[in-house]
Every structure is written in C-alpha cells, then in structure tokens.
Design a protein around this motif. Sequence first.
Motif, PDB file in Angstrom:
ATOM      1  N   ARG A   1       0.854  -1.186   0.000  1.00  0.00           N
ATOM      2  CA  ARG A   1       0.000   0.000   0.000  1.00  0.00           C
ATOM      3  C   ARG A   1       0.891   1.239   0.000  1.00  0.00           C
TER       4      ARG A   1
ATOM      5  N   ASP B   1       4.222   6.982   2.229  1.00  0.00           N
ATOM      6  CA  ASP B   1       4.334   5.978   3.285  1.00  0.00           C
ATOM      7  C   ASP B   1       3.907   4.655   2.658  1.00  0.00           C
TER       8      ASP B   1
ATOM      9  N   ALA C   1       3.240   0.601   3.172  1.00  0.00           N
ATOM     10  CA  ALA C   1       3.009  -0.524   4.086  1.00  0.00           C
ATOM     11  C   ALA C   1       3.168  -1.813   3.288  1.00  0.00           C
TER      12      ALA C   1
ATOM     13  N   LYS D   1       1.443  -6.692   7.157  1.00  0.00           N
ATOM     14  CA  LYS D   1       1.087  -6.128   8.464  1.00  0.00           C
ATOM     15  C   LYS D   1       2.088  -5.081   8.941  1.00  0.00           C
ATOM     16  N   ARG D   2       3.137  -4.874   8.163  1.00  0.00           N
ATOM     17  CA  ARG D   2       4.172  -3.911   8.551  1.00  0.00           C
ATOM     18  C   ARG D   2       3.808  -2.519   8.024  1.00  0.00           C
ATOM     19  N   HIS D   3       3.272  -1.696   8.910  1.00  0.00           N
ATOM     20  CA  HIS D   3       2.928  -0.323   8.561  1.00  0.00           C
ATOM     21  C   HIS D   3       4.203   0.496   8.465  1.00  0.00           C
ATOM     22  N   SER D   4       4.215   1.457   7.574  1.00  0.00           N
ATOM     23  CA  SER D   4       5.360   2.359   7.398  1.00  0.00           C
ATOM     24  C   SER D   4       6.658   1.587   7.196  1.00  0.00           C
TER      25      SER D   4
END
Length: 89
Positions: free
Chosen positions: A28, A38, A40, A43-46
């Motif tokens: 994303r 930013d 993603a 499940k790893r945001h940023s």
Amino acid sequence: MTTQVTEKKTQAAHSYVGMWVTADGFIRHELRADGRYDEARGKRHSAYRGRYWLEGDHIEYQDDTGFTADGDFRDGVLYHAGMVLYREG
C-alpha cells in the motif's frame, strides 16, 4: 522557501495523491499532498517512508535512508518496481 511552497501546492493539487494498492492488498502506497509517501507491506505499517516528486506521469521516490526508485502512471494504474498498484476506492 517559495520553491517548497510552490512544490507543495503542486503536489496537493495533483490527481495521483491518495492510496495505491496491489491487487492482493499486500503493498500500500500512500502518496500524500505534502510530497511524502508511506508504504506498508502486509502487516508492517510504514515499512518505507520518504519523499516523492512527479514529472508528468512519472514518479520518483527517495526513501528516508536514501534509496531511490521510480514508476509510471498509465491508464490509471501505477507501475512501480515490478509491482502494479491500483487506486484504492
């Protein structure tokens, strides 16, 4: 400072600002109006953050560690580093 303000206004007005996702939703990219992105992954945001700039339908990325990448928008689709991303929503 004038250049930065002009650049921010240009980015904010650009139609590519928003969320771009792979078909499976795993990757994303949020292209923000302030010229930052930013990314993603799963499940790893940023997972990756940095700045981007546009040259017509071409996008250049530079993450906060200095890594660079690029991509192209064609027919409402973002092609970036072997990935195909679609506008969310």
